[in-house]
Each structure stands twice: as C-alpha cells, then as structure tokens.
Design a protein around this motif. Structure first.
Motif, PDB file in Angstrom:
ATOM      1  N   PRO A  21      -7.393  10.642 -10.005  1.00  0.00           N
ATOM      2  CA  PRO A  21      -6.527   9.681  -9.220  1.00  0.00           C
ATOM      3  C   PRO A  21      -5.707   8.854 -10.128  1.00  0.00           C
ATOM      4  O   PRO A  21      -6.215   8.473 -11.073  1.00  0.00           O
ATOM      5  N   PRO A  22      -4.412   8.709  -9.408  1.00  0.00           N
ATOM      6  CA  PRO A  22      -3.885   7.539 -10.452  1.00  0.00           C
ATOM      7  C   PRO A  22      -3.964   6.311 -10.105  1.00  0.00           C
ATOM      8  O   PRO A  22      -4.529   5.855  -9.056  1.00  0.00           O
ATOM      9  N   GLU A  23      -3.769   5.639 -11.255  1.00  0.00           N
ATOM     10  CA  GLU A  23      -4.117   4.117 -11.313  1.00  0.00           C
ATOM     11  C   GLU A  23      -2.872   3.492 -11.391  1.00  0.00           C
ATOM     12  O   GLU A  23      -2.001   3.680 -12.181  1.00  0.00           O
ATOM     13  N   THR A  24      -2.391   2.645 -10.127  1.00  0.00           N
ATOM     14  CA  THR A  24      -1.247   2.335 -10.063  1.00  0.00           C
ATOM     15  C   THR A  24      -1.137   0.925  -9.943  1.00  0.00           C
ATOM     16  O   THR A  24      -2.133   0.340  -9.186  1.00  0.00           O
ATOM     17  N   VAL A  25      -0.256   0.120 -10.552  1.00  0.00           N
ATOM     18  CA  VAL A  25      -0.205  -1.312 -10.573  1.00  0.00           C
ATOM     19  C   VAL A  25       1.296  -1.738  -9.973  1.00  0.00           C
ATOM     20  O   VAL A  25       2.253  -1.275 -10.689  1.00  0.00           O
ATOM     21  N   ILE A  26       1.279  -2.460  -9.122  1.00  0.00           N
ATOM     22  CA  ILE A  26       2.464  -2.856  -8.682  1.00  0.00           C
ATOM     23  C   ILE A  26       2.479  -4.343  -8.738  1.00  0.00           C
ATOM     24  O   ILE A  26       1.723  -5.187  -8.939  1.00  0.00           O
ATOM     25  N   LYS A  27       3.924  -4.848  -8.591  1.00  0.00           N
ATOM     26  CA  LYS A  27       4.043  -6.358  -8.738  1.00  0.00           C
ATOM     27  C   LYS A  27       3.589  -6.828 -10.305  1.00  0.00           C
ATOM     28  O   LYS A  27       2.474  -7.669 -10.401  1.00  0.00           O
ATOM     29  N   GLU A  36       1.488   9.544  -5.563  1.00  0.00           N
ATOM     30  CA  GLU A  36       2.040  10.749  -4.868  1.00  0.00           C
ATOM     31  C   GLU A  36       3.157  11.429  -6.065  1.00  0.00           C
ATOM     32  O   GLU A  36       3.061  12.336  -6.305  1.00  0.00           O
ATOM     33  N   LEU A  37       4.066  10.549  -6.454  1.00  0.00           N
ATOM     34  CA  LEU A  37       5.146  11.138  -7.400  1.00  0.00           C
ATOM     35  C   LEU A  37       4.442  11.661  -8.469  1.00  0.00           C
ATOM     36  O   LEU A  37       4.658  12.573  -9.103  1.00  0.00           O
ATOM     37  N   ALA A  38       3.279  10.588  -9.246  1.00  0.00           N
ATOM     38  CA  ALA A  38       2.803  10.909 -10.551  1.00  0.00           C
ATOM     39  C   ALA A  38       1.961  12.343 -10.248  1.00  0.00           C
ATOM     40  O   ALA A  38       2.060  12.990 -11.190  1.00  0.00           O
ATOM     41  N   ASN A  39       1.099  12.396  -8.806  1.00  0.00           N
ATOM     42  CA  ASN A  39       0.537  13.743  -8.723  1.00  0.00           C
ATOM     43  C   ASN A  39       1.402  14.929  -8.952  1.00  0.00           C
ATOM     44  O   ASN A  39       0.897  15.785  -9.414  1.00  0.00           O
ATOM     45  N   VAL A  40       2.595  14.877  -8.239  1.00  0.00           N
ATOM     46  CA  VAL A  40       3.544  16.005  -8.130  1.00  0.00           C
ATOM     47  C   VAL A  40       4.041  16.282  -9.484  1.00  0.00           C
ATOM     48  O   VAL A  40       4.010  17.402  -9.945  1.00  0.00           O
ATOM     49  N   ASP A  42       0.792  -1.229   0.084  1.00  0.00           N
ATOM     50  CA  ASP A  42       0.144  -0.029  -0.144  1.00  0.00           C
ATOM     51  C   ASP A  42       0.906   1.318  -0.014  1.00  0.00           C
ATOM     52  O   ASP A  42       0.698   2.241  -0.758  1.00  0.00           O
ATOM     53  N   HIS A  43       1.769   1.277   0.847  1.00  0.00           N
ATOM     54  CA  HIS A  43       2.779   2.426   0.765  1.00  0.00           C
ATOM     55  C   HIS A  43       3.553   2.600  -0.313  1.00  0.00           C
ATOM     56  O   HIS A  43       3.756   3.782  -1.050  1.00  0.00           O
ATOM     57  N   LYS A  44       3.817   1.787  -1.180  1.00  0.00           N
ATOM     58  CA  LYS A  44       4.619   1.737  -2.327  1.00  0.00           C
ATOM     59  C   LYS A  44       3.520   2.090  -3.689  1.00  0.00           C
ATOM     60  O   LYS A  44       3.950   3.115  -4.356  1.00  0.00           O
ATOM     61  N   LYS A  45       2.214   1.871  -3.522  1.00  0.00           N
ATOM     62  CA  LYS A  45       1.268   2.295  -4.432  1.00  0.00           C
ATOM     63  C   LYS A  45       0.868   3.777  -4.035  1.00  0.00           C
ATOM     64  O   LYS A  45       0.984   4.489  -5.156  1.00  0.00           O
ATOM     65  N   ASP A  46       1.027   4.017  -2.853  1.00  0.00           N
ATOM     66  CA  ASP A  46       0.779   5.539  -2.524  1.00  0.00           C
ATOM     67  C   ASP A  46       1.814   6.371  -2.789  1.00  0.00           C
ATOM     68  O   ASP A  46       1.716   7.435  -3.423  1.00  0.00           O
ATOM     69  N   GLY A  47       3.234   5.921  -2.628  1.00  0.00           N
ATOM     70  CA  GLY A  47       4.226   6.585  -2.863  1.00  0.00           C
ATOM     71  C   GLY A  47       4.291   6.993  -4.405  1.00  0.00           C
ATOM     72  O   GLY A  47       4.706   8.056  -4.909  1.00  0.00           O
TER      73      GLY A  47
END
Length: 125
Positions: free
Chosen positions: A85-91, A61-65, A53-58
C-alpha cells in the motif's frame, strides 16, 4: 515558454512512496508541487469534495495505477509481483527523505504545478 525548474514551483504539496517486490524490487515516489493535489483527488476519487483523506486516497490511487503499469511493462507475463500500500504524506512540512539518484525520472509541469515521478530499482537476490 520556458519550463520552470522545480525550485521555481510552489511548495512540495504531498508525496507518496509505493514499494514493490518480485524478480526485482524497488519503489515509486510521486511528488506533487503547487496546487495540484485537489485536482488529482477530485478526478480519481469521484468525490465532490477534496478533504485531506480524499487527497491522500487520490494520490495513493494514482501511485497504484502508475506502479502497476510500470511493473507490467518491465516484467515478463509469468513473473509475479507484490505491491505494498502507498505511504502518502500531505501538508508536507519537511523535505522528502534523501535517496540515491533514481533509475528513472519524469516530470509533468503545467504552469506553476507539477507531478514528479522517480523510480528506484534494486535487483532481488
């Protein structure tokens, strides 16, 4: 030394897509290669742990900035934009969806890690 090509880097670790609309619309796509996502997460969330969750949020947030700064540098002061809002995919287990060639592209590489940004623009009707 030589700058490595993306295919020489580690696996695609994560990506995020952030859309925006206004006098023109588009998307910013950030891709993270190698083991960079943990560092992004720890630095941007202020957390001591790098959970998924922290990785996805981080990364979001970088994308937002980045997106906010790009839009403000590309538009006039009186123009209004909406950023989704960003759509983030990890792993990442599959390739990022195919897209047309980006309107702007940059890549920041450090050793075997990289952050790649692509900007896709479309004129509003």
């Amino acid at each position: 030394g030589d700058v490595p090509q993306l295919e020489e880097l580690g696996n695609l670790e994560a990506y995020t897509v952030i859309a925006f609309t206004g006098p023109f619309k588009g998307e910013l796509v950030l891709r993270v290669y190698g083991d960079l996502l943990t560092e992004i997460s720890l630095n941007l969330t202020g957390s001591d742990e790098a959970s998924d969750d922290h990785k996805k949020d981080g990364l979001g947030e970088l994308a937002n900035v980045i997106c906010g700064n790009l839009i403000s540098s590309l538009c006039k002061m009186d123009e209004s934009f909406s950023i989704a809002p960003p759509e983030t995919v990890i792993k990442v287990n599959e390739a990022i969806p195919d897209r047309n060639e980006s309107d702007a592209h940059t890549c920041c590489v450090y050793e075997d890690r990289a952050l790649v940004a692509d900007l896709y623009l479309e004129l509003s009707e």
